[in-house]
Design a protein around this motif. Sequence first.
Motif, PDB file in Angstrom:
ATOM      1  N   PHE A  93      -2.117   4.389 -10.710  1.00  0.00           N
ATOM      2  CA  PHE A  93      -3.072   4.209  -9.611  1.00  0.00           C
ATOM      3  C   PHE A  93      -3.753   2.856  -9.677  1.00  0.00           C
ATOM      4  O   PHE A  93      -3.923   2.280 -10.749  1.00  0.00           O
ATOM      5  N   ALA A  94      -4.162   2.379  -8.527  1.00  0.00           N
ATOM      6  CA  ALA A  94      -5.040   1.205  -8.475  1.00  0.00           C
ATOM      7  C   ALA A  94      -6.435   1.654  -8.857  1.00  0.00           C
ATOM      8  O   ALA A  94      -6.829   2.792  -8.587  1.00  0.00           O
ATOM      9  N   GLU A  95      -7.155   0.768  -9.457  1.00  0.00           N
ATOM     10  CA  GLU A  95      -8.505   1.153  -9.877  1.00  0.00           C
ATOM     11  C   GLU A  95      -9.456   1.219  -8.706  1.00  0.00           C
ATOM     12  O   GLU A  95     -10.349   2.054  -8.662  1.00  0.00           O
ATOM     13  N   SER A  96      -9.251   0.287  -7.769  1.00  0.00           N
ATOM     14  CA  SER A  96     -10.113   0.352  -6.590  1.00  0.00           C
ATOM     15  C   SER A  96      -9.254   0.098  -5.361  1.00  0.00           C
ATOM     16  O   SER A  96      -8.174  -0.494  -5.448  1.00  0.00           O
ATOM     17  N   ALA A  97      -9.771   0.554  -4.249  1.00  0.00           N
ATOM     18  CA  ALA A  97      -8.998   0.465  -3.017  1.00  0.00           C
ATOM     19  C   ALA A  97      -9.016  -0.957  -2.485  1.00  0.00           C
ATOM     20  O   ALA A  97     -10.089  -1.535  -2.277  1.00  0.00           O
ATOM     21  N   ASP A  98      -7.828  -1.503  -2.272  1.00  0.00           N
ATOM     22  CA  ASP A  98      -7.716  -2.803  -1.628  1.00  0.00           C
ATOM     23  C   ASP A  98      -8.015  -2.628  -0.137  1.00  0.00           C
ATOM     24  O   ASP A  98      -7.489  -1.718   0.507  1.00  0.00           O
ATOM     25  N   GLU A  99      -8.852  -3.512   0.375  1.00  0.00           N
ATOM     26  CA  GLU A  99      -9.321  -3.334   1.749  1.00  0.00           C
ATOM     27  C   GLU A  99      -8.179  -3.434   2.762  1.00  0.00           C
ATOM     28  O   GLU A  99      -8.062  -2.635   3.690  1.00  0.00           O
ATOM     29  N   ALA A 100      -7.293  -4.428   2.534  1.00  0.00           N
ATOM     30  CA  ALA A 100      -6.166  -4.616   3.463  1.00  0.00           C
ATOM     31  C   ALA A 100      -5.220  -3.420   3.406  1.00  0.00           C
ATOM     32  O   ALA A 100      -4.689  -2.984   4.427  1.00  0.00           O
ATOM     33  N   VAL A 101      -5.005  -2.900   2.194  1.00  0.00           N
ATOM     34  CA  VAL A 101      -4.121  -1.743   2.048  1.00  0.00           C
ATOM     35  C   VAL A 101      -4.727  -0.526   2.741  1.00  0.00           C
ATOM     36  O   VAL A 101      -4.046   0.207   3.450  1.00  0.00           O
ATOM     37  N   GLU A 102      -6.030  -0.350   2.552  1.00  0.00           N
ATOM     38  CA  GLU A 102      -6.710   0.777   3.185  1.00  0.00           C
ATOM     39  C   GLU A 102      -6.570   0.704   4.709  1.00  0.00           C
ATOM     40  O   GLU A 102      -6.286   1.685   5.387  1.00  0.00           O
ATOM     41  N   LYS A 103      -6.762  -0.478   5.236  1.00  0.00           N
ATOM     42  CA  LYS A 103      -6.648  -0.687   6.673  1.00  0.00           C
ATOM     43  C   LYS A 103      -5.231  -0.372   7.152  1.00  0.00           C
ATOM     44  O   LYS A 103      -5.027   0.309   8.154  1.00  0.00           O
ATOM     45  N   GLN A 104      -4.255  -0.897   6.407  1.00  0.00           N
ATOM     46  CA  GLN A 104      -2.857  -0.689   6.791  1.00  0.00           C
ATOM     47  C   GLN A 104      -2.493   0.798   6.712  1.00  0.00           C
ATOM     48  O   GLN A 104      -1.710   1.294   7.500  1.00  0.00           O
ATOM     49  N   LEU A 105      -3.102   1.501   5.753  1.00  0.00           N
ATOM     50  CA  LEU A 105      -2.851   2.929   5.611  1.00  0.00           C
ATOM     51  C   LEU A 105      -3.311   3.676   6.863  1.00  0.00           C
ATOM     52  O   LEU A 105      -2.600   4.526   7.402  1.00  0.00           O
ATOM     53  N   HIS A 106      -4.487   3.316   7.351  1.00  0.00           N
ATOM     54  CA  HIS A 106      -4.989   3.940   8.580  1.00  0.00           C
ATOM     55  C   HIS A 106      -4.047   3.646   9.747  1.00  0.00           C
ATOM     56  O   HIS A 106      -3.764   4.502  10.561  1.00  0.00           O
ATOM     57  N   ARG A 107      -3.599   2.401   9.814  1.00  0.00           N
ATOM     58  CA  ARG A 107      -2.684   2.028  10.892  1.00  0.00           C
ATOM     59  C   ARG A 107      -1.393   2.819  10.809  1.00  0.00           C
ATOM     60  O   ARG A 107      -0.861   3.249  11.819  1.00  0.00           O
ATOM     61  N   PHE A 145       7.709   1.163   6.357  1.00  0.00           N
ATOM     62  CA  PHE A 145       8.196  -0.066   5.721  1.00  0.00           C
ATOM     63  C   PHE A 145       7.073  -1.097   5.631  1.00  0.00           C
ATOM     64  O   PHE A 145       6.853  -1.715   4.594  1.00  0.00           O
ATOM     65  N   GLU A 146       6.381  -1.288   6.734  1.00  0.00           N
ATOM     66  CA  GLU A 146       5.342  -2.311   6.763  1.00  0.00           C
ATOM     67  C   GLU A 146       4.245  -2.011   5.755  1.00  0.00           C
ATOM     68  O   GLU A 146       3.731  -2.909   5.085  1.00  0.00           O
ATOM     69  N   PHE A 147       3.936  -0.729   5.641  1.00  0.00           N
ATOM     70  CA  PHE A 147       2.905  -0.352   4.671  1.00  0.00           C
ATOM     71  C   PHE A 147       3.381  -0.621   3.253  1.00  0.00           C
ATOM     72  O   PHE A 147       2.672  -1.214   2.439  1.00  0.00           O
ATOM     73  N   VAL A 148       4.608  -0.217   2.966  1.00  0.00           N
ATOM     74  CA  VAL A 148       5.130  -0.379   1.610  1.00  0.00           C
ATOM     75  C   VAL A 148       5.313  -1.862   1.275  1.00  0.00           C
ATOM     76  O   VAL A 148       5.148  -2.276   0.134  1.00  0.00           O
ATOM     77  N   ASN A 149       5.646  -2.662   2.298  1.00  0.00           N
ATOM     78  CA  ASN A 149       5.752  -4.110   2.073  1.00  0.00           C
ATOM     79  C   ASN A 149       4.415  -4.702   1.630  1.00  0.00           C
ATOM     80  O   ASN A 149       4.375  -5.665   0.876  1.00  0.00           O
ATOM     81  N   LEU A 150       3.345  -4.130   2.138  1.00  0.00           N
ATOM     82  CA  LEU A 150       2.019  -4.689   1.857  1.00  0.00           C
ATOM     83  C   LEU A 150       1.413  -4.120   0.575  1.00  0.00           C
ATOM     84  O   LEU A 150       0.848  -4.867  -0.232  1.00  0.00           O
ATOM     85  N   ALA A 151       1.550  -2.814   0.400  1.00  0.00           N
ATOM     86  CA  ALA A 151       0.816  -2.150  -0.689  1.00  0.00           C
ATOM     87  C   ALA A 151       1.518  -2.371  -2.024  1.00  0.00           C
ATOM     88  O   ALA A 151       2.716  -2.140  -2.152  1.00  0.00           O
ATOM     89  N   LYS A 152       0.761  -2.841  -2.993  1.00  0.00           N
ATOM     90  CA  LYS A 152       1.330  -3.026  -4.323  1.00  0.00           C
ATOM     91  C   LYS A 152       0.909  -1.886  -5.248  1.00  0.00           C
ATOM     92  O   LYS A 152       1.605  -1.560  -6.203  1.00  0.00           O
ATOM     93  N   SER A 153      -0.263  -1.326  -4.987  1.00  0.00           N
ATOM     94  CA  SER A 153      -0.671  -0.141  -5.735  1.00  0.00           C
ATOM     95  C   SER A 153      -1.698   0.627  -4.914  1.00  0.00           C
ATOM     96  O   SER A 153      -2.345   0.067  -4.030  1.00  0.00           O
ATOM     97  N   LEU A 154      -1.793   1.923  -5.203  1.00  0.00           N
ATOM     98  CA  LEU A 154      -2.653   2.804  -4.409  1.00  0.00           C
ATOM     99  C   LEU A 154      -3.625   3.537  -5.311  1.00  0.00           C
ATOM    100  O   LEU A 154      -3.311   3.829  -6.471  1.00  0.00           O
ATOM    101  N   THR A 155      -4.778   3.839  -4.763  1.00  0.00           N
ATOM    102  CA  THR A 155      -5.694   4.731  -5.483  1.00  0.00           C
ATOM    103  C   THR A 155      -5.161   6.159  -5.330  1.00  0.00           C
ATOM    104  O   THR A 155      -4.300   6.428  -4.481  1.00  0.00           O
ATOM    105  N   ARG A 156      -5.675   7.039  -6.146  1.00  0.00           N
ATOM    106  CA  ARG A 156      -5.257   8.455  -6.086  1.00  0.00           C
ATOM    107  C   ARG A 156      -5.433   9.014  -4.673  1.00  0.00           C
ATOM    108  O   ARG A 156      -4.542   9.666  -4.128  1.00  0.00           O
ATOM    109  N   ASP A 157      -6.571   8.673  -4.087  1.00  0.00           N
ATOM    110  CA  ASP A 157      -6.871   9.178  -2.753  1.00  0.00           C
ATOM    111  C   ASP A 157      -5.922   8.583  -1.705  1.00  0.00           C
ATOM    112  O   ASP A 157      -5.449   9.272  -0.808  1.00  0.00           O
ATOM    113  N   GLN A 158      -5.624   7.304  -1.844  1.00  0.00           N
ATOM    114  CA  GLN A 158      -4.695   6.663  -0.900  1.00  0.00           C
ATOM    115  C   GLN A 158      -3.297   7.266  -1.029  1.00  0.00           C
ATOM    116  O   GLN A 158      -2.614   7.491  -0.037  1.00  0.00           O
ATOM    117  N   MET A 159      -2.904   7.475  -2.288  1.00  0.00           N
ATOM    118  CA  MET A 159      -1.576   8.029  -2.523  1.00  0.00           C
ATOM    119  C   MET A 159      -1.444   9.411  -1.896  1.00  0.00           C
ATOM    120  O   MET A 159      -0.416   9.751  -1.302  1.00  0.00           O
TER     121      MET A 159
END
Length: 949
Positions: free
Chosen positions: A793-807, A829-843
């Motif tokens: 897991f990522a330790e903290s949520a990346d803001e761009a990843v969080e945004k992309q997750l919502h999208r 695909f676009e999400f996975v291209n951007l996200a390098k790691s996820l928090t437990r909640d994001q995952m």
Amino acid sequence: MGDQGNQSIESSTAHRYTAELAGELETRWQRVWDERQSFRQPNPGEDGFDASRPKYFCMDMFPYPSGAGLHVGHPEGYTATDIISRYKRMNGFNVLHPMGWDAFGLPAEQYAIQTGVHPEITTKKAIDNFRRQLQRFGFSYDWSREFGTIDQDYYKWTQWIFLKIYHSWFDPEANGGVGCARAIDELIEEFKGGKRPVKLNPAAAEYAGAGDLPGGTDAGTWDALDRETKKAIVDSYRLAYLSQQTVNWCPMLGTALANEEVIDGRSERGGHPVLRKPLRQWMFRITAYADRLLTGLADVDWPKSTKTQQAEWIGRSVGAEIDFPILEGGVPMGEALRVFTTRPDTIFGATYMVVAPEHPLVEYALDMPTPETDESKLREYVQTTRNRSDVERMENKEKTGVFTGLYVANPVTNDPIPVWTADYVLMGYGTGAIMAVPGQDQRDWDFAKAFDLPIVRTVTPPDDFDGEAYTGDGVAMNSRFLDGLEIEPAKRKIIQWLGEHHVGARKVNYKLRDWLFSRQRYWGEPFPIVFDERGDHHAVSEQTLPVTLPPLTDYEPEVSDDPQPLLAKAIDWVNTTAGDAGVEGMDPGAPVKRETNTMPGWAGSCWYYLRYCDPKNPDRLVGEDAEAYWMGDNGVDLYIGGNEHAVLHLLYARFWHMVMHDLGIVRTREPFGKLFHQGMITSFAYQRSDKSLVPIDQVENRGTDEKPEFIETATGEAVQSITAKMSKSLKNVINPDDVIAEYGADTFRLYEMYMGPLEATKPWNTRDIVGLFRLMQRIWRLCVDEATGKLHFAESADEAVEKQLHRMIAKVGSDIEKLGFNTAIAAVFEFVNLAKSLTRDQMDRFVRTIAPFVPHAAEEIYSKLGNTQSITHADWPSFDEAMLVDDEVEIPVQVMGKLRSKIFVAPDADNKTMEAAALADERIRELIEGKTVRKIVVVPGRLVNIVAN
RNA sequence: GCCGGAGUGGCGGAAUCGGUAGACGCGGCGGAUUCAAAAUCCGCUGGGGUAACACCCUUGGGGGUUCGAGUCCCCCCUCCGGUACCA
């Protein structure tokens, strides 16, 4: 780092997503789902049914389980419905997602002929294989509802519905003039009570064009009639009736075929030649429902092309029926020749009449020849056309015909008109007779030219018209009181005139014919009908159902011109007594013979959607509560299948449904509220310059991937790469089992959904699959540490990843609703291209979003996240609208409509701000320097266009 | 013939309402990793043009409407599906 030897490299990828890993976790979860009955959907009234949830009935066209197993076309639609079903479950719906088997039919029987193995054995084997293959895809079918059309407790109800239809008639006056099915007993009561004139059904196709014109003749009082007449009258009303008529006989298949099963004079299955042959057959009076089948299309959400095809098949056309008095020695002899025409306005141009060779008037001319009748020529012509196969008819459209020697009078002018017979007039349409107006009809023109008949124009063609028959708009000419009128007013006026003189009336005609429902093969539902010694038909009582199919020792049809249905071989079964057969109202000891025809393959598929609602019900074809709940207001919520069923299956099923609706058995007016056709999956093949096809293993690419040069190995000739249907002979068939073994089911599902729009025809490209496999690997790696197999897991949520997750959540959800699976996967695909790691909640939210597409991998990660319940019933993740909006948007700036620069503004920037920003842009300033700004177009949040010159 | 549907890079395709054409994937090219290869990862990738920009061309073809067209209108071509003497 330095001490990293081979061993540690291997172990660092021990938990990589490979085909083996995919296969292991997929089969493991499939077992778990099966054990836990994860996809079982209780019915209303059963334990575990949650009445607070809305329903969603999501259905595939069930397959014919062929011995060859599943091909890649099957899972395309099935994956789509599975994604929808899983998505709907996660959104709180009770989802009815069933699967079954369309298991009666010719291929199993053909196989039985070759091998002597009973079709039931081969069919059940094929079903087991299909089920195994489907389960390997992880489809979330409620297998507890599975059944096959060959199951006795299913076809019992198929026979039951047949009896309902048999015991019904269509009352065109009922239901406010819309017409509806009613019990035949009510008709008899009305005859008895004098509420209804006792006569043959004027709409009965089996009497149309027969010697005694129906409609008119009143038969008198019911009680005064003899048994035969009563029976003939009642049968003429039944929605299922026996008719001796010319059918499409296929000697090779040993059966008659419906019109729809004959293509270009050959059988749809097998491509064998088809002859026309008179046979006594069961028919459904589907023509009674022509109007409702047509108007009902307005109420369903179906592809436009399918609605059009059905509408054209029904073929409604408005015109008039007109009686032309038959002349004898130049004076009317009391009877008339009735024609149907869509152009009554052209009646003054009718220079000859044509009747079909099967028309009774031809028979009459042969019986009562006039001096002008060339008897032998006429007889010969009738013989030849009768034996002429449809193939020959298709090939040769030269006009042929013979003068009958008869004349009729034109009812408007009283002029005599010669009556010809020709095979370009079909007995099955209209009245089997036409008034020929060569001036306005090209077919009549061609005939008139061939036989030197007069041509009179009755519509004024334009001055520059140099064609033959003129069918366009214009004013009437050579037409006395119609002269000067445009076509439509002329039609109205002549119809009124005909009515006033009792020689014609407005008439609506349909191309649709009654449905030929019997086959002479073995592997189908037996009819619940027996015949007494007089040959009269009797229904078996409902309590006796099912009438089971007897075993046979051989299944070989006799190739014969006088064929007997195969079931006639089951002599002990055929010959029984009224008591044993369960016929009520007959002496139980009376000998009867069972109907030896069987029902066609369409029968079982006409109502299977209803049985899914309540598949085990022993008392009713579907329980009332189950039917009310699952069918709801609009029937099946989503029905996906191939467009090859656009007319046949979908029209027949609608007809059965409408009859059942009228009889109060079902509530909805239409069975399938929303219909969708998946496209065909084609394959690559190669084509020689003469357009012949070359199997793929006989071609090599001697160029590069970018500039390929395909050469046929044997000849060295260049061939072209094209797409073609998968076929054994081209060796381009893809076997789903192989693909799953190489990549896993999740990758297979993704690939088929990513190929393109669901409805499009798309080529299978083996090369492309790897892209989806890589996506699976990246999804896996995003969540799972390849060395340990544990989640990371990522330790903290990346803001761009969080945004992309919502999208992604928003896009995937709306795309699933639109059946836009390819673009939904692109968002992943676009999400996975951007996200390098996820928090437990994001995952957790991420795997729930991809679960409908890749249920196995999603379930595995979801369980690793510590969830003990299946992801099947997890909630669909929510998203925050605010997260979909950027702080700043890129705005294109155009000058004279051409893109010249870009500016960055707040998404809600007003026009003034955007305009100012655009004009402040350096590049733009240069470009408009010295020019006059005429206009500035600002589309908020979109673009700025400066008009300057 | 008639009725539907479609035509976008080397390929599959994307582009809610007329508003940055080519999202995303495949393939290709370059790089990282590796003794090496596969696999994996990173970057580039419509065509022309330029040192790099600029600029020009480009959604089957031709016209039109519009500040602006893959999208709307007219004409034509090609492909796929359905249907075919239906009066």
